[in-house]
Scaffold this motif. Structure first.
Motif, PDB file in Angstrom:
ATOM      1  N   LYS A  38       0.862  -1.182   0.000  1.00 35.78           N
ATOM      2  CA  LYS A  38       0.000   0.000   0.000  1.00 35.78           C
ATOM      3  C   LYS A  38       0.895   1.226   0.000  1.00 35.78           C
ATOM      4  CE  LYS A  38      -3.450   2.484   2.754  1.00 35.78           C
ATOM      5  NZ  LYS A  38      -4.230   2.476   4.021  1.00 35.78           N
ATOM      6  N   GLY A  39       0.621   2.148  -0.917  1.00 42.26           N
ATOM      7  CA  GLY A  39       1.423   3.358  -0.976  1.00 42.26           C
ATOM      8  C   GLY A  39       1.397   3.979  -2.350  1.00 42.26           C
ATOM      9  N   ASP A  40       2.115   5.063  -2.461  1.00 41.92           N
ATOM     10  CA  ASP A  40       2.193   5.808  -3.708  1.00 41.92           C
ATOM     11  C   ASP A  40       3.613   5.676  -4.263  1.00 41.92           C
ATOM     12  OD1 ASP A  40       1.815   7.458  -5.838  1.00 41.92           O
ATOM     13  OD2 ASP A  40       1.780   9.332  -4.682  1.00 41.92           O
ATOM     14  N   ILE A  41       3.837   4.610  -5.008  1.00 47.09           N
ATOM     15  CA  ILE A  41       5.144   4.340  -5.596  1.00 47.09           C
ATOM     16  C   ILE A  41       4.909   3.747  -6.978  1.00 47.09           C
ATOM     17  CG2 ILE A  41       5.266   2.080  -4.479  1.00 47.09           C
ATOM     18  CD1 ILE A  41       8.331   2.415  -4.428  1.00 47.09           C
ATOM     19  N   SER A  42       5.723   4.117  -7.934  1.00 46.90           N
ATOM     20  CA  SER A  42       5.527   3.681  -9.303  1.00 46.90           C
ATOM     21  C   SER A  42       5.952   2.228  -9.474  1.00 46.90           C
ATOM     22  CB  SER A  42       6.317   4.576 -10.263  1.00 46.90           C
ATOM     23  OG  SER A  42       7.708   4.361 -10.096  1.00 46.90           O
ATOM     24  N   PRO A  43       5.272   1.467 -10.355  1.00 45.68           N
ATOM     25  CA  PRO A  43       5.687   0.094 -10.637  1.00 45.68           C
ATOM     26  C   PRO A  43       7.114   0.019 -11.177  1.00 45.68           C
ATOM     27  CG  PRO A  43       3.455   0.480 -11.435  1.00 45.68           C
ATOM     28  CD  PRO A  43       3.996   1.814 -11.018  1.00 45.68           C
ATOM     29  N   VAL A  44       7.541   1.030 -11.902  1.00 45.33           N
ATOM     30  CA  VAL A  44       8.903   1.023 -12.447  1.00 45.33           C
ATOM     31  C   VAL A  44       9.929   1.045 -11.315  1.00 45.33           C
ATOM     32  CG1 VAL A  44      10.530   2.290 -13.889  1.00 45.33           C
ATOM     33  CG2 VAL A  44       8.121   2.137 -14.567  1.00 45.33           C
ATOM     34  N   GLU A  45       9.677   1.847 -10.296  1.00 42.35           N
ATOM     35  CA  GLU A  45      10.593   1.917  -9.166  1.00 42.35           C
ATOM     36  C   GLU A  45      10.628   0.592  -8.410  1.00 42.35           C
ATOM     37  OE1 GLU A  45      13.326   3.367  -6.392  1.00 42.35           O
ATOM     38  OE2 GLU A  45      12.757   4.035  -8.404  1.00 42.35           O
ATOM     39  N   LEU A  46       9.463  -0.049  -8.225  1.00 45.48           N
ATOM     40  CA  LEU A  46       9.436  -1.338  -7.547  1.00 45.48           C
ATOM     41  C   LEU A  46      10.166  -2.401  -8.360  1.00 45.48           C
ATOM     42  CD1 LEU A  46       5.786  -1.460  -6.153  1.00 45.48           C
ATOM     43  CD2 LEU A  46       7.890  -1.303  -4.839  1.00 45.48           C
ATOM     44  N   ALA A  47      10.001  -2.380  -9.673  1.00 42.29           N
ATOM     45  CA  ALA A  47      10.716  -3.341 -10.516  1.00 42.29           C
ATOM     46  C   ALA A  47      12.218  -3.127 -10.447  1.00 42.29           C
ATOM     47  CB  ALA A  47      10.215  -3.235 -11.957  1.00 42.29           C
ATOM     48  N   ARG A  48      12.627  -1.893 -10.244  1.00 38.19           N
ATOM     49  CA  ARG A  48      14.060  -1.623 -10.101  1.00 38.19           C
ATOM     50  C   ARG A  48      14.592  -2.156  -8.774  1.00 38.19           C
ATOM     51  NH1 ARG A  48      17.405   1.738  -7.723  1.00 38.19           N
ATOM     52  NH2 ARG A  48      15.699   2.786  -6.615  1.00 38.19           N
ATOM     53  N   LEU A  49      13.770  -2.056  -7.739  1.00 41.17           N
ATOM     54  CA  LEU A  49      14.214  -2.543  -6.429  1.00 41.17           C
ATOM     55  C   LEU A  49      14.296  -4.066  -6.387  1.00 41.17           C
ATOM     56  CD1 LEU A  49      12.139  -0.167  -4.108  1.00 41.17           C
ATOM     57  CD2 LEU A  49      14.579  -0.021  -4.649  1.00 41.17           C
ATOM     58  N   VAL A  50      13.377  -4.746  -7.111  1.00 39.00           N
ATOM     59  CA  VAL A  50      13.376  -6.222  -7.152  1.00 39.00           C
ATOM     60  C   VAL A  50      13.366  -6.613  -8.623  1.00 39.00           C
ATOM     61  CG1 VAL A  50      12.288  -8.327  -6.321  1.00 39.00           C
ATOM     62  CG2 VAL A  50      12.032  -6.208  -5.009  1.00 39.00           C
ATOM     63  N   PRO A  51      14.514  -6.732  -9.268  1.00 42.01           N
ATOM     64  CA  PRO A  51      14.567  -6.967 -10.724  1.00 42.01           C
ATOM     65  C   PRO A  51      13.889  -8.255 -11.173  1.00 42.01           C
ATOM     66  CG  PRO A  51      16.702  -6.261  -9.872  1.00 42.01           C
ATOM     67  CD  PRO A  51      15.849  -6.553  -8.685  1.00 42.01           C
ATOM     68  N   SER A  52      13.843  -9.278 -10.323  1.00 40.45           N
ATOM     69  CA  SER A  52      13.273 -10.561 -10.738  1.00 40.45           C
ATOM     70  C   SER A  52      11.757 -10.607 -10.626  1.00 40.45           C
ATOM     71  CB  SER A  52      13.861 -11.682  -9.866  1.00 40.45           C
ATOM     72  OG  SER A  52      13.510 -11.504  -8.498  1.00 40.45           O
ATOM     73  N   ALA A  53      11.136  -9.509 -10.223  1.00 41.46           N
ATOM     74  CA  ALA A  53       9.701  -9.519  -9.928  1.00 41.46           C
ATOM     75  C   ALA A  53       8.914  -8.804 -11.009  1.00 41.46           C
ATOM     76  CB  ALA A  53       9.442  -8.861  -8.570  1.00 41.46           C
ATOM     77  N   THR A  54       7.628  -9.128 -11.058  1.00 42.88           N
ATOM     78  CA  THR A  54       6.662  -8.414 -11.882  1.00 42.88           C
ATOM     79  C   THR A  54       5.710  -7.669 -10.959  1.00 42.88           C
ATOM     80  OG1 THR A  54       5.212 -10.346 -11.949  1.00 42.88           O
ATOM     81  CG2 THR A  54       6.787 -10.081 -13.752  1.00 42.88           C
ATOM     82  N   VAL A  55       5.231  -6.519 -11.407  1.00 41.29           N
ATOM     83  CA  VAL A  55       4.409  -5.647 -10.573  1.00 41.29           C
ATOM     84  C   VAL A  55       3.040  -5.486 -11.222  1.00 41.29           C
ATOM     85  CG1 VAL A  55       4.212  -3.386  -9.480  1.00 41.29           C
ATOM     86  CG2 VAL A  55       6.467  -4.439  -9.780  1.00 41.29           C
ATOM     87  N   ALA A  56       1.989  -5.667 -10.433  1.00 40.79           N
ATOM     88  CA  ALA A  56       0.617  -5.436 -10.877  1.00 40.79           C
ATOM     89  C   ALA A  56      -0.041  -4.465  -9.907  1.00 40.79           C
ATOM     90  CB  ALA A  56      -0.170  -6.742 -10.922  1.00 40.79           C
ATOM     91  N   THR A  57      -0.865  -3.579 -10.438  1.00 38.70           N
ATOM     92  CA  THR A  57      -1.557  -2.606  -9.600  1.00 38.70           C
ATOM     93  C   THR A  57      -3.059  -2.711  -9.813  1.00 38.70           C
ATOM     94  OG1 THR A  57      -1.509  -0.820 -11.239  1.00 38.70           O
ATOM     95  CG2 THR A  57       0.413  -1.057  -9.796  1.00 38.70           C
ATOM     96  N   GLN A  58      -3.794  -2.334  -8.773  1.00 42.49           N
ATOM     97  CA  GLN A  58      -5.248  -2.349  -8.880  1.00 42.49           C
ATOM     98  C   GLN A  58      -5.734  -1.346  -9.912  1.00 42.49           C
ATOM     99  OE1 GLN A  58      -7.267   0.395  -7.316  1.00 42.49           O
ATOM    100  NE2 GLN A  58      -9.078  -0.476  -8.291  1.00 42.49           N
ATOM    101  N   GLU A  59      -5.098  -0.199 -10.000  1.00 43.28           N
ATOM    102  CA  GLU A  59      -5.507   0.806 -10.980  1.00 43.28           C
ATOM    103  C   GLU A  59      -5.294   0.304 -12.404  1.00 43.28           C
ATOM    104  OE1 GLU A  59      -3.379   4.339 -10.094  1.00 43.28           O
ATOM    105  OE2 GLU A  59      -4.542   4.818  -8.298  1.00 43.28           O
ATOM    106  N   ALA A  60      -4.172  -0.383 -12.650  1.00 39.85           N
ATOM    107  CA  ALA A  60      -3.921  -0.921 -13.990  1.00 39.85           C
ATOM    108  C   ALA A  60      -4.919  -2.018 -14.325  1.00 39.85           C
ATOM    109  CB  ALA A  60      -2.492  -1.456 -14.082  1.00 39.85           C
ATOM    110  N   ALA A  61      -5.269  -2.863 -13.347  1.00 37.10           N
ATOM    111  CA  ALA A  61      -6.256  -3.912 -13.583  1.00 37.10           C
ATOM    112  C   ALA A  61      -7.616  -3.309 -13.909  1.00 37.10           C
ATOM    113  CB  ALA A  61      -6.358  -4.823 -12.369  1.00 37.10           C
ATOM    114  N   LEU A  62      -8.002  -2.248 -13.202  1.00 35.90           N
ATOM    115  CA  LEU A  62      -9.275  -1.582 -13.482  1.00 35.90           C
ATOM    116  C   LEU A  62      -9.260  -0.965 -14.873  1.00 35.90           C
ATOM    117  CD1 LEU A  62     -12.043  -0.606 -12.549  1.00 35.90           C
ATOM    118  CD2 LEU A  62     -10.925   1.365 -11.488  1.00 35.90           C
ATOM    119  N   ALA A  63      -8.145  -0.333 -15.248  1.00 35.00           N
ATOM    120  CA  ALA A  63      -8.050   0.264 -16.584  1.00 35.00           C
ATOM    121  C   ALA A  63      -8.144  -0.806 -17.662  1.00 35.00           C
ATOM    122  CB  ALA A  63      -6.738   1.035 -16.710  1.00 35.00           C
TER     123      ALA A  63
END
Length: 860
Positions: A686-711
């Motif tokens: 929970k928070g206000d952080i971009s998926p790109v920044e999270l992917a940079r912090l954990v390179p082996s991971a994929t990021v999904a957001t509720q806003e992107a799923a709704l869109a």
């Protein structure tokens, strides 16, 4: 009667009728085109989003005897041309250029002793030169032979994918002996990689691009890879050492797909499959492999739901538009009444009067209908038959209504009638028919709820007729019942000292026959606009809920491997991150049965803090070893599992889905405390952080957001079309309802102005005149508005079991959501406000009337 003179004499009424007709024809011709265009776009997108393995037509051949084997590119390409000639015409337009051919062995074991079992299959792709690049060694060349165990065996030069080098230890220069009883040597001469791994055609050849790891229940783990050979290698490729399969892939081009042609395409696929089956011989068997019929069936299910709702609201819009046009025609014929009566008195026949009125109406409505029809072609989309039929129906209806009204009004020359003084009693036959309509509507609504969805992808006439019957029944009940409260109010006001309420309500009660058409327009207009608004709100609410169900948190970070503790700490300390919940997913084994369900271990307390404001509810586990099971696992008490370590779990209950993880199949939810040591491959954030920044912090991971799923849910063409059409229809029906109120005021304007002028000579003030006009016109709105509002709110509940709207809401049923009342109440309030404004405007215009004329001219 001179028609041009009539047009000039009634220019204002004719102009109003022109606008109403043009707008109606534009809507009835333009909206179906945009709808059909969105249907076609939705089909194209669904076909493009599906893996090519499902959409393409793949003809597979399995040689049973050496005589059925193919050993050259020319032979494969000749068969490819033969398959393309067999494609039916309805399907041929969807088959794009290109495609490819392949020949592969399967489950070809490496003949050597090892702790793992290795399978190196031999493969050939007709378009390998376009799809792969060689990053080590060289491309394979011609095969050769060698002596092995006293026999001569073929040596086929092959290339392996980079992943096989890393995971299976295959190297350039190695020669691997393949087969068990019949051997073939594979000499590795090169290493390749895909030029474009995202190319859709790789879904057919994932075994070439990746190494497959298989863990059997009763044996060592297996690694499978498929190599690539040259065209020359086909001469040595046989089915003696292992199984051999040929594939001809005919690619589907979804850009040319049309939703109208889906049934024909389904029939064409079935016919092509029959043609492929009969091509089999004793040496080779052929079959068609494709998931296209299943994709088209699923699309037709969603399309049927969209068409049902949209045809319902568009049909209602069309009916309301016709009713408003009929009001306009009535206004025109009323303005022509004295002229027609004079012509009838001078010897004109009834048909001459009717022909004159029909001609005048046709000259007014015809060009406007043609203009609206022409404007509809400015909108994109194909042209279904309703585009041509709608304007013709508008023109015929307007002319027919004018003829019928004139013939009824002028059957006898100089016939004087005061219909407002006498209330005709309805015949027994009419009462019986109206009662039958009401009973059939209620029975149909009950049967619709009891039956549920039809289960077919075809249009359901029952589903389209029930709302019409309910609306008609509500209209008949309203027309029959609304005079009674008016009469009661008239009796109550007659006892009072004020004359104004008595006069206004008396005139309203005497206008029963004149108010029937406005009621029959206002009721469906308001009910369908409320229905559209409620369905739109329901879809929007369910879409948001579905997006939360898909992701399970505002942000979900998933890794294919366990996330290191230092990476988790970096995520926790990242700017904008407020809460982080840890979860571990994997497959556990149930010791007693050997079942391997998916498992989710999550910190439930922290997960609730992450989803504090979410519309989804999270499960609760009471103990450290308690578990919630999916329905597919059935009921059981305590049971032993193996996941990281042996543990005994106690069943606490059944859960249908774990938000963000699993919604079907076999799965188990356990608390975080059941893990023998801390491990996590999923972070719920929970928070206000971009998926790109999270992917940079954990390179082996994929990021999904509720806003992107709704869109993504809202971006679906079918979903967008349904929601947009609902908004357009709501606005259009609201506008038509307001126009109907204004026209109902204008239709009786002459008589009302005469009465007000007469009363003004007796001392009626302007304020009292406004109140009189309001009391005369407002009862129809006040009676019709609550009925239409109630019917609009009830229609979703009546149609809910019969219309599956889940395709537009992320797979969740659009039900059990309280309707938003803001839009419906605003529509109802708008109608009342329009009636009030109309009364004030009409009174202001009546001030210009000459009082002397009112004293000289009046009813006898």
């Amino acid at each position: 009667m001179r028609i041009p003179l009539g047009l000039r004499a009634h220019a204002g009424t004719s102009a109003l009728l022109v606008v109403l007709t043009a707008v109606a024809c534009l809507l009835v011709s333009g909206l179906p085109r945009t709808m059909q265009a969105s249907f076609d776009e939705a089909l194209s997108r669904s076909l493009a989003a599906a893996p090519a393995l499902r959409t393409d037509l793949t003809v597979t051949g399995t040689p049973a005897l050496p005589a059925g084997e193919l050993h050259s590119r020319a032979e494969f390409e000749g068969r490819d041309l033969g398959w393309r000639r067999l494609i039916p015409a309805a399907l041929r337009t969807l088959i794009g250029p290109g495609g490819h051919i392949s020949a592969k062995t399967y489950r070809t074991p490496v003949n050597e002793t090892s702790d793992i079992r290795a399978f190196v299959n031999l493969g050939w792709l007709s378009d390998a030169g376009r799809r792969v690049e060689w990053v080590g060694g060289r491309a394979p060349g011609r095969p050769s032979t060698m002596r092995y165990l006293g026999t001569t065996i073929p040596v086929i030069e092959v290339g392996v994918v980079e992943e096989a080098v890393a995971r299976m230890g295959l190297r350039v220069g190695q020669t691997r002996m393949l087969g068990e009883s019949v051997h073939t040597a594979a000499k590795i001469v090169g290493v390749f990689r895909a030029k474009d791994p995202a190319d859709r055609s790789w879904s057919h050849d994932a075994d070439v691009l990746h190494v497959t790891r298989v863990v059997p229940m009763d044996g060592p783990e297996e690694f499978h890879t498929t190599t690539l050979m040259s065209d020359d290698g086909l001469s040595a490729l046989t089915s003696k050492a292992s199984g051999l399969a040929y594939r001809w892939v005919l690619p589907l081009d979804g850009r040319a797909a049309s939703a109208l042609d889906v049934p024909a395409v389904q029939a064409a696929v079935a016919e092509f499959q029959r043609q492929v089956d009969v091509q089999g011989t004793g040496t080779t068997s052929y079959r068609l492999v494709t998931g296209l019929p299943q994709l088209l069936t699923g699309f037709l299910g969603a399309l049927s739901a969209a068409q049902t709702v949209m045809y319902l609201v568009l049909g209602g819009l069309f009916a309301v538009a016709l009713g408003v046009i009929a009001l306009g025609v009535r206004l025109l014929t009323d303005r022509m009444a004295r002229t027609m009566a004079l012509a009838r008195a001078r010897g004109a026949s009834l048909w001459q009067v009717a022909a004159a009125g029909a001609t005048l109406t046709a000259l007014t409505v015809g060009p406007a209908a043609l203009a609206g029809y022409a404007l509809s072609f400015l909108l994109p989309g194909p042209v279904p038959p309703i585009v041509h039929l709608g304007p013709a129906v508008v023109l015929v209806t307007a002319v027919a209504f004018a003829v019928a009204r004139l013939m009824l009004a002028h059957r006898t020359p100089l016939q004087e009638r005061r219909a407002d003084l006498v209330t005709a009693r309805p015949s027994a036959r009419r009462v019986t028919v109206e009662a039958l309509v009401v009973v059939l509507a209620l029975v149909g609504a009950y049967l619709l709820r009891a039956r549920g969805p039809s289960g077919t992808a075809q249009q359901d006439p029952f589903l389209l007729l029930i709302p019409v019957a309910l609306t008609l029944a509500a209209g008949l009940i309203t027309l029959r019942c609304y005079p009674y409260p008016l009469r009661l109010l008239v009796r109550l006001t007659a006892r009072g000292r004020a004359a104004l309420p008595f006069l206004g309500l008396t005139r309203a009660a005497r206008k029963r026959s004149a108010g029937a058409l406005p009621v029959l327009i206002l009721l469906p207009a308001l009910s369908l606009s409320v229905f559209a608004a409620v369905v739109h709100d329901g879809i929007t609410t369910t879409q948001r809920l579905a997006s939360w169900q898909q992701v399970g948190a505002p942000i979900k970070l998933t890794s294919v491997e366990n996330i290191p503790p230092d990476a988790i700490e970096r995520v926790r300390r990242a700017p904008g991150v407020e809460q982080v919940a840890l979860a571990l997913t994997g497959r556990m084994q149930i010791t007693a049965t050997g079942e391997r369900p998916y498992a989710v271990a999550v910190d439930l307390a922290q997960w609730r803090r992450v989803n504090e404001d979410a519309p989804i509810s999270l499960p609760t586990l009471s103990g450290d070893t308690s578990a919630l099971l999916s329905p597919a696992l059935g009921g059981r008490d305590a049971f032993d599992v193996m996941w990281l370590s042996p543990v005994r779990l106690t069943t606490q209950g059944v859960i249908d889905a774990v938000p963000g993880f699993y919604a079907s199949g076999q799965f188990v939810l356990v608390p975080w405390e059941v893990l023998p040591w801390p491990a996590a491959n999923t972070l719920l954030i929970k928070g206000d952080i971009s998926p790109v920044e999270l992917a940079r912090l954990v390179p082996s991971a994929t990021v999904a957001t509720q806003e992107a799923a709704l869109a993504a849910i809202q971006d679906d063409p079918l979903t967008g079309t349904v929601r947009t059409t609902m908004v357009v229809v709501t606005v259009a029906l609201g506008a038509y309802a307001l126009v109907a109120i204004v026209l109902s005021l204008v239709v009786g304007a002459a008589g009302r102005a005469r009465a007000v002028s007469l009363l003004r000579t007796l001392g009626l003030s302007d304020r009292q005149a406004r109140r009189l006009t309001l009391l005369e016109s407002l009862p129809v709105v006040l009676v019709t508005t609550p009925v239409g509002l109630a019917l609009g709110l009830a229609l979703p509940a009546a149609l809910g079991p019969g219309v599956d709207m889940s395709a537009f809401a992320g797979g969740l049923p659009v039900a059990d959501h309280p309707p938003g009342l803001l839009t419906p109440v605003a529509l109802a309030a708008g109608l009342g406000l329009c009636a009030v404004l109309g009364a004030y405007v009409h009174t202001a215009m009546s001030r210009r009337r000459n009082l002397d004329a009112a004293l000289r001219v009046g009813d006898p």
